[in-house]
Design a protein around this motif. Structure first.
Motif, short mmCIF file in Angstrom:
data_model
loop_
_atom_site.label_atom_id
_atom_site.label_comp_id
_atom_site.label_asym_id
_atom_site.label_seq_id
_atom_site.Cartn_x
_atom_site.Cartn_y
_atom_site.Cartn_z
N LYS A 22 1.58 4.67 1.57
CA LYS A 22 0.79 5.55 2.31
C LYS A 22 1.78 7.57 2.33
O LYS A 22 2.07 7.89 0.66
CB LYS A 22 2.85 5.64 3.25
N GLN B 51 -4.80 0.15 6.58
CA GLN B 51 -4.90 -0.13 5.22
C GLN B 51 -6.18 0.07 4.36
O GLN B 51 -6.75 -1.27 4.92
CB GLN B 51 -3.62 -0.63 5.17
N SER C 207 0.68 -0.99 -0.24
CA SER C 207 -0.10 -0.22 0.65
C SER C 207 1.03 1.10 0.35
O SER C 207 1.94 1.08 1.04
CB SER C 207 -0.98 0.17 0.86
N ARG D 129 -5.16 0.70 -3.45
CA ARG D 129 -4.50 0.24 -1.81
C ARG D 129 -3.43 1.62 -1.66
O ARG D 129 -3.02 1.96 -1.81
CB ARG D 129 -3.79 -0.57 -1.77
N LYS E 276 -2.40 3.34 2.65
CA LYS E 276 -2.22 3.86 3.99
C LYS E 276 -1.97 5.13 4.30
O LYS E 276 -1.12 5.77 4.18
CB LYS E 276 -1.07 2.71 4.53
#
Length: 463
Positions: A27, A95, A25, A43, A45
């Protein structure tokens, strides 16, 4: 099918179930996530603090903020998740998939696949309460927590943006940024509002940083840093530790040139803050200072006015208002005088120029105007605050300075300053601006203690 979906969600959030294998993922900050263009299941975070928790029959909604944005990111999770640790104030790492939100309240939301509580928070004991709009006076008791509120978060983001805007203005204008000392053996302002250092440094004092000597090597310099004043004041416009923006320009022999730079700095910085922090500024103008938006726009669209100190005193003497301090020529203007003058001038910032020598520092340039004996000093007065900028032309003529220092018995202390006039002196001038007062002015914040992260004032040094 509904039962199967719920079962799958329960398995997904079960701590003992393996986390689905996906590509790593990315960030993102909350600000980046909210502004993401790709919302087709990317995806990501995010990390931050929980601002709210709302549980429905099948869905759990969280709002998470990391300080990068006024708006929080909505997290959608399965209601079967054990949410006992997901309390207001807890820090979390989440996440999941970033998707387009069906709600009109936000453009995107994060469909959680994994939620990890980093730090628990006892919401009942936490001094910042959920859904409660705390007065700024209350929040001052908790400087280590108050930045988690919307208002202080907005002010500190604006402060950061204003700092960048000031540096950008000076860089674009060809100024060199100089790191000047905070500790010095001289009181350049002559005000005596200094801290005495003990021990091996008992001959040194803390004072405003000054660029007077640097103007003899660079044509345009500025500094931006902390300043300390031993001023026993509990007023709404004074701090013991604050930040100053100071600039000095060589080969300048006109106050008009200085005032032009001051006005351009004020307006350029304000415009950049308005452009880059619209939501944060709007929050301040809406909840802290209603009406400030119109007042700021009024300041930005009008040319600043100019009056002499003598004219200012006459205006004050003719005022119908009763002042605590009687206005008198030869005496410095008080805050009540400054605010009245700005109001008298239509709430437009006003430059007051040509002050008496006796109330200004020794290095101000003599106007040679006979008995009045004024110097080429300037203060900028602004609505709601009073004095914001102070500066003037510097006395570059050796014999004027020599006589002035001799009369005061300061020749030996300031021999280095006289040397600057002996070896390649040039006409120059400069100014200083209190950064916190600037923020007070553009935001309409009443108390200066609320525009700095950790306010320091007499008898108070929390943390």
């Amino acid at each position: 099918m509904l039962g199967v979906r719920c079962l799958l969600r329960s398995v997904r959030f079960c701590s003992s179930a393996p986390f689905p294998k996906h590509k790593p993922s990315a960030k993102l900050s909350v600000r980046e996530a909210l502004g993401a263009q790709n919302t087709s299941g990317e995806r990501i975070k995010v990390q931050g603090w929980i601002r709210s928790v709302r549980s429905q029959k099948e869905v759990l909604f969280l709002h998470v903020n990391d300080g990068s944005s006024l708006e929080s990111l909505q997290i959608v999770a399965d209601s079967s998740l054990d949410s006992r640790e997901l309390t207001f104030g807890s820090s979390v790492e989440i996440q999941g998939q970033l998707i387009k939100s069906p709600s009109k309240r936000q453009n995107v939301e994060l469909k959680a696949e994994k939620i990890k509580v980093i730090g628990n928070c006892d919401a009942k004991a936490f001094p910042i309460k959920y859904k409660e709009r705390h007065p700024l006076e209350y929040l001052r008791q908790y400087p280590h927590f108050r930045c988690r509120t919307n208002v202080l978060g907005s002010i500190l983001r604006i402060r950061s943006e204003a700092t960048a805007a000031i540096h950008s203005f000076f860089k674009d204008s060809g100024f060199v940024h100089i790191h000047t000392p905070i500790i010095t053996s001289n009181d350049s302002e002559g005000a005596g509002e200094l801290f005495q250092l003990e021990g091996t440094y008992d001959e040194w004092t803390l004072q405003d940083t000054k660029l007077l000597w640097m103007s003899q090597a660079f044509t345009q310099v500025f500094t931006f840093g902390p300043t300390f004043r031993a001023e026993n004041s509990q007023s709404r416009r004074h701090l013991a530790e604050f930040y100053m923006v100071e600039a000095e320009i060589s080969f300048v022999d006109s106050l008009q040139d200085l005032m032009q730079v001051i006005e351009e700095l004020f307006k350029a910085t304000a415009m950049m803050v308005l452009s880059n922090c619209p939501e944060d500024v709007e929050l301040c103008h809406k909840f802290i200072a209603p009406g400030q938006k119109d007042r700021l726009e009024h300041m930005l669209k009008n040319n600043f006015l100019i009056i002499s100190y003598t004219e200012a005193v006459e205006i004050l003497k003719q005022a119908s208002q009763n002042f605590t301090f009687t206005p008198e020529w030869g005496v410095d203007l008080q805050t009540e005088h400054e605010k009245y003058l700005v109001k008298h001038c239509g709430n437009i910032p006003v430059f007051v120029i040509n002050y008496p020598l006796a109330i200004k520092p020794f290095y101000m340039r003599d106007n040679e105007d006979g008995p009045q004996h004024t110097v080429a000093a300037v203060d900028l007065l602004v609505p709601g605050v009073g004095e914001l900028f102070g500066g003037g032309l510097r006395e570059e003529r050796y014999h004027f300075l020599e006589e002035r220092l001799a009369r005061s018995g300061l020749t030996e202390v300031y021999q280095w300053y006289l040397d600057l006039r002996r070896f390649g002196s040039v006409p120059h001038g400069g100014f200083g601006m209190g950064f916190e007062r600037y923020l007070q002015c553009i935001l309409g914040v009443d108390n200066i203690k609320d525009v700095i992260p950790f306010p320091r004032f007499p008898h108070s040094c929390l943390l």
